[in-house]
Design an enzyme around this catalytic site. Structure first.
Site, short mmCIF file in Angstrom:
data_model
loop_
_atom_site.label_atom_id
_atom_site.label_comp_id
_atom_site.label_asym_id
_atom_site.label_seq_id
_atom_site.Cartn_x
_atom_site.Cartn_y
_atom_site.Cartn_z
N GLU A 1 88.40 25.19 51.23
CA GLU A 1 87.02 24.71 51.13
C GLU A 1 86.74 24.13 49.75
O GLU A 1 87.12 24.71 48.74
CB GLU A 1 86.03 25.87 51.37
CG GLU A 1 85.86 26.26 52.81
CD GLU A 1 84.77 27.31 52.99
OE1 GLU A 1 83.89 27.08 53.82
OE2 GLU A 1 84.83 28.35 52.29
N ARG B 1 83.80 16.25 55.81
CA ARG B 1 83.97 16.55 57.24
C ARG B 1 84.98 15.59 57.82
O ARG B 1 84.74 14.39 57.91
CB ARG B 1 82.63 16.45 57.98
CG ARG B 1 81.65 17.54 57.60
CD ARG B 1 82.22 18.90 57.85
NE ARG B 1 81.21 19.93 57.78
CZ ARG B 1 81.49 21.21 57.96
NH1 ARG B 1 82.73 21.60 58.19
NH2 ARG B 1 80.53 22.10 57.88
N GLU C 1 79.49 26.09 71.88
CA GLU C 1 79.18 26.64 70.56
C GLU C 1 77.69 26.95 70.44
O GLU C 1 76.84 26.13 70.76
CB GLU C 1 79.55 25.65 69.45
CG GLU C 1 79.21 26.18 68.07
CD GLU C 1 79.47 25.18 66.96
OE1 GLU C 1 79.76 25.63 65.84
OE2 GLU C 1 79.37 23.97 67.20
N GLU D 1 90.35 29.09 50.60
CA GLU D 1 91.35 28.26 49.93
C GLU D 1 91.24 26.78 50.29
O GLU D 1 91.54 25.90 49.47
CB GLU D 1 92.74 28.79 50.31
CG GLU D 1 93.87 28.14 49.60
CD GLU D 1 95.19 28.81 49.96
OE1 GLU D 1 95.93 28.21 50.75
OE2 GLU D 1 95.46 29.91 49.46
N GLU E 1 78.62 33.68 54.89
CA GLU E 1 78.69 32.24 54.62
C GLU E 1 77.76 31.84 53.48
O GLU E 1 78.11 30.98 52.67
CB GLU E 1 78.40 31.44 55.88
CG GLU E 1 79.46 31.58 56.94
CD GLU E 1 80.83 31.08 56.51
OE1 GLU E 1 80.91 30.10 55.73
OE2 GLU E 1 81.84 31.66 56.94
N GLU F 1 79.69 30.09 50.39
CA GLU F 1 79.48 28.66 50.17
C GLU F 1 78.51 28.34 49.04
O GLU F 1 78.70 27.37 48.33
CB GLU F 1 79.01 27.99 51.46
CG GLU F 1 80.09 27.98 52.53
CD GLU F 1 79.75 27.15 53.74
OE1 GLU F 1 78.66 26.54 53.79
OE2 GLU F 1 80.58 27.11 54.66
#
Length: 178
Positions: free
Chosen positions: A139, A62, A118, A137, A91, A95
């Site tokens: 990640e 992160r 959010e 690409e 996701e 992931e």
């Protein structure tokens, strides 16, 4: 509570993930103030639970924290009108490399209420089948299967501080009593 009224909103930055605004607001005492506002189209996240009870977590770098974090899988909606449950499915598959048969709503979380709109809807995924990761690409994600008790220990030890993950793990524990 006395009313606060937005007088003006100016777009200061338009990004890929967020837009940043400067708001001018009228305060109850007659003064005005300038507040930053970050708009985010929303996201979805998943607590993927294997048949053995272990929860699939993702470890990824992160940039804002300059370190890797352990989190539940999550991602931004592709468009503001995309159903969050569909985003959650996508996701999960991208992931973790797992597809689910069952996806049940758990909670919704506003991540940073002081300055950002959010909203993340969080789901519990069960009846998982491995299909293989297909990351974007940019990640780089490692998947780890964790015991619920270990995740709770990490939360209370201050080792896990991601708001969506903390809320999701504790809500899952509360709802399912595990």
């Amino acid at each position: 509570m006395e009313e606060i009224k937005r007088l003006k909103r100016e777009l200061k930055y338009e990004g890929v993930v967020v837009d940043i605004y400067s708001d001018t607001v009228a305060l109850p005492n007659g003064n005005t103030a300038h507040w930053d506002f970050i708009h985010h189209d929303g996201a979805a996240a998943v607590v993927p639970v294997r048949s053995d009870g272990k929860i699939l977590m993702v470890r990824q770098y992160r940039n804002a924290l300059d370190r890797a974090t352990l989190e539940i899988p999550a991602g931004k909606v592709d468009s503001p009108d995309e159903p969050k449950i569909e985003c959650a499915r996508r996701e999960l598959e991208e992931e973790t490399g797992y597809r689910c048969e069952t996806l049940e709503y758990l909670i919704s979380v506003n991540t940073t209420v002081a300055l950002c709109d959010e909203l993340i809807e969080i789901y519990v995924a069960t009846d998982l089948t491995a299909i293989g990761q297909h990351l974007d690409e940019d990640e780089f994600v490692d998947v780890e299967a964790c015991e619920l008790e270990d995740l709770c220990r990490m939360i209370y030890a201050g080792e896990m501080r991601d708001s969506k993950t903390v809320a999701a793990i504790l809500a899952y524990k509360d709802k399912y009593g595990k």
